[in-house]
Every structure is written in structure tokens, then in C-alpha cells.
Design a protein around this motif. Structure first.
Motif, PDB file in Angstrom:
ATOM      1  N   PRO A   1       0.810  -1.216   0.000  1.00  0.00           N
ATOM      2  CA  PRO A   1       0.000   0.000   0.000  1.00  0.00           C
ATOM      3  C   PRO A   1       0.844   1.267   0.000  1.00  0.00           C
ATOM      4  CG  PRO A   1      -0.877  -1.569   1.581  1.00  0.00           C
ATOM      5  CD  PRO A   1       0.410  -2.132   1.039  1.00  0.00           C
ATOM      6  N   GLY A   2       1.955   1.250   0.728  1.00  0.00           N
ATOM      7  CA  GLY A   2       2.807   2.429   0.773  1.00  0.00           C
ATOM      8  C   GLY A   2       3.386   2.769  -0.589  1.00  0.00           C
ATOM      9  N   VAL A   3       3.783   1.744  -1.345  1.00  0.00           N
ATOM     10  CA  VAL A   3       4.328   1.964  -2.687  1.00  0.00           C
ATOM     11  C   VAL A   3       3.245   2.542  -3.592  1.00  0.00           C
ATOM     12  CG1 VAL A   3       5.264   0.817  -4.737  1.00  0.00           C
ATOM     13  CG2 VAL A   3       6.058   0.154  -2.453  1.00  0.00           C
ATOM     14  N   LEU A   4       2.040   1.981  -3.514  1.00  0.00           N
ATOM     15  CA  LEU A   4       0.935   2.503  -4.319  1.00  0.00           C
ATOM     16  C   LEU A   4       0.641   3.950  -3.959  1.00  0.00           C
ATOM     17  CD1 LEU A   4      -1.515  -0.540  -4.278  1.00  0.00           C
ATOM     18  CD2 LEU A   4      -0.155   0.283  -6.193  1.00  0.00           C
ATOM     19  N   ALA A   5       0.640   4.240  -2.669  1.00  0.00           N
ATOM     20  CA  ALA A   5       0.384   5.606  -2.223  1.00  0.00           C
ATOM     21  C   ALA A   5       1.437   6.552  -2.791  1.00  0.00           C
ATOM     22  CB  ALA A   5       0.362   5.669  -0.704  1.00  0.00           C
ATOM     23  N   GLU A   6       2.687   6.122  -2.775  1.00  0.00           N
ATOM     24  CA  GLU A   6       3.775   6.956  -3.289  1.00  0.00           C
ATOM     25  C   GLU A   6       3.610   7.191  -4.787  1.00  0.00           C
ATOM     26  OE1 GLU A   6       6.556   9.525  -2.583  1.00  0.00           O
ATOM     27  OE2 GLU A   6       5.653   8.326  -1.001  1.00  0.00           O
ATOM     28  N   LEU A   7       3.207   6.135  -5.515  1.00  0.00           N
ATOM     29  CA  LEU A   7       2.979   6.283  -6.950  1.00  0.00           C
ATOM     30  C   LEU A   7       1.839   7.254  -7.224  1.00  0.00           C
ATOM     31  CD1 LEU A   7       3.436   2.615  -8.203  1.00  0.00           C
ATOM     32  CD2 LEU A   7       4.871   4.576  -8.763  1.00  0.00           C
ATOM     33  N   TYR A   8       0.768   7.168  -6.432  1.00  0.00           N
ATOM     34  CA  TYR A   8      -0.343   8.104  -6.606  1.00  0.00           C
ATOM     35  C   TYR A   8       0.108   9.529  -6.335  1.00  0.00           C
ATOM     36  CZ  TYR A   8      -4.180   5.000  -7.592  1.00  0.00           C
ATOM     37  OH  TYR A   8      -5.022   4.121  -8.200  1.00  0.00           O
ATOM     38  N   LYS A   9       0.931   9.670  -5.306  1.00  0.00           N
ATOM     39  CA  LYS A   9       1.432  10.989  -4.939  1.00  0.00           C
ATOM     40  C   LYS A   9       2.208  11.601  -6.108  1.00  0.00           C
ATOM     41  CE  LYS A   9       3.165  12.545  -0.519  1.00  0.00           C
ATOM     42  NZ  LYS A   9       3.993  12.138   0.608  1.00  0.00           N
ATOM     43  N   LYS A  10       3.004  10.771  -6.777  1.00  0.00           N
ATOM     44  CA  LYS A  10       3.816  11.241  -7.901  1.00  0.00           C
ATOM     45  C   LYS A  10       3.033  11.250  -9.208  1.00  0.00           C
ATOM     46  CE  LYS A  10       8.093   9.488  -5.914  1.00  0.00           C
ATOM     47  NZ  LYS A  10       9.123   8.472  -6.011  1.00  0.00           N
ATOM     48  N   GLY A  11       1.835  10.660  -9.185  1.00  0.00           N
ATOM     49  CA  GLY A  11       1.018  10.637 -10.392  1.00  0.00           C
ATOM     50  C   GLY A  11       1.371   9.534 -11.366  1.00  0.00           C
ATOM     51  N   LYS A 164      -3.804   8.686   3.483  1.00  0.00           N
ATOM     52  CA  LYS A 164      -2.894   9.264   4.469  1.00  0.00           C
ATOM     53  C   LYS A 164      -1.590   9.707   3.833  1.00  0.00           C
ATOM     54  CE  LYS A 164      -4.584   6.544   8.354  1.00  0.00           C
ATOM     55  NZ  LYS A 164      -4.312   5.390   9.192  1.00  0.00           N
ATOM     56  N   SER A 165      -1.070   8.886   2.900  1.00  0.00           N
ATOM     57  CA  SER A 165       0.214   9.187   2.288  1.00  0.00           C
ATOM     58  C   SER A 165       0.146  10.362   1.316  1.00  0.00           C
ATOM     59  CB  SER A 165       0.749   7.976   1.545  1.00  0.00           C
ATOM     60  OG  SER A 165       1.003   6.940   2.457  1.00  0.00           O
TER      61      SER A 165
END
Length: 167
Positions: A1-11, A164-165
């Protein structure tokens, strides 16, 4: 989930639409209850092989081309209840991505219902042709709904981390 959140954050993860369409939901035994080092039972392999072979044969003979399964009245009642419940859940969800995802659950459910129905039809030795069993039973619908309950729990967990991320 953290990796996915980071990818979403970066688009870079694409849209939230389709995130779970890329995953196959499965259940494992509780910790300590299963031995993951055991070889796959030959009966399981043969069962999967038989399903694939029968579906291939039906496809080659054109039997699936016009096959249109229908939900039984009881399954329709179950679907209507599920749609109403998920509509309320989605409408009350404040997180945009999760709300968008939850609004598609009835479509996910119907896809799983149809996959289970075709698989069950294909393993029934009394069914010679898929049109012999066009009606989807309440039992099949309930099994699909149980899979969706698992997917719902996963969605809530993953999207809460993403939210959250990215906040």
C-alpha cells in the motif's frame, strides 16, 4: 500500500479506476494452518485443466458465443440489496478515490458472479452445453458476494494508506 500511495502521490500509478481490477482475490489458510511448501495436489491441477479444456471446447464449437446467463429471482433480490447498500456506503465516503472505487463494486460483483457461474457450469458432468444451465443461482451469487466482502476490506485498508500518504 505504501508503494501505491507513493505512486499516486507522484502521479505514476494511473487512475484509481481499475486499481483492483488488476488483482485476483484469493484466500489463504490462517497462519500456521497451511503448509505452503507442499506440492500442488494433482486433483487441483486436473480440475483447473478440465475447466479450461471444457471452456475451450465450448468456445471452439461456438457454444459460448450466444450464451447469456441470467440471475435467478433470488439472486436479483440479493443484487438489488447489495447495490442499495454499496450506494449508501459510496455516497457517505468522503475520500474521492475510494468513493469512485466503491461505486464500481456492483460491476465487480457481476463479473465475479458470471465467472463463478461459468466455472460451476463447466465442471458439472450433467451439463453438456452451457445453455443447459442459463440461470445463476443464489448460492453462486452469495459466493461472489463473499469474495466482494474480502475485496471491500482490502479496499478500505489500501485506500486509507493511500489517503494518508497523499494528504
Amino acid at each position: 500500500p505504501g508503494v501505491l500511495a507513493e505512486l499516486y502521490k507522484k502521479g505514476g500509478a494511473g487512475s484509481a479506476d481499475g486499481l483492483f481490477q488488476r488483482f485476483l482475490v484469493y484466500a489463504m489458510a490462517k497462519r500456521g494452518k497451511g503448509n505452503l511448501r507442499l506440492p500442488i495436489d494433482k486433483r487441483h491441477y486436473l480440475a483447473v485443466h478440465d475447466i479450461a479444456k471444457r471452456l475451450h471446447n465450448w468456445t471452439e464449437m461456438g457454444k459460448l458465443e450466444h450464451y447469456r446467463p441470467v440471475l435467478s429471482d433470488a439472486a436479483i433480490d440479493g443484487l438489488e440489496g447489495y447495490i442499495a447498500t454499496m450506494r449508501v456506503v459510496a455516497e457517505n465516503e468522503p475520500r474521492d478515490r475510494l468513493r469512485e472505487h466503491l461505486s464500481k463494486f456492483q460491476g465487480f460483483l457481476l463479473n465475479i458472479v458470471m465467472v463463478l457461474h461459468v466455472m460451476e457450469t463447466s465442471i458439472d458432468p450433467e451439463v453438456r452445453d452451457p445453455t443447459d444451465r442459463p440461470e445463476v443461482s443464489l448460492d453462486t451469487f452469495n459466493r461472489a458476494r463473499d469474495i466482494m466482502a474480502c475485496l471491500f476490506k482490502h479496499s478500505m485498508s489500501i485506500y486509507s494508506v493511500i489517503h494518508k500518504s497523499s494528504a
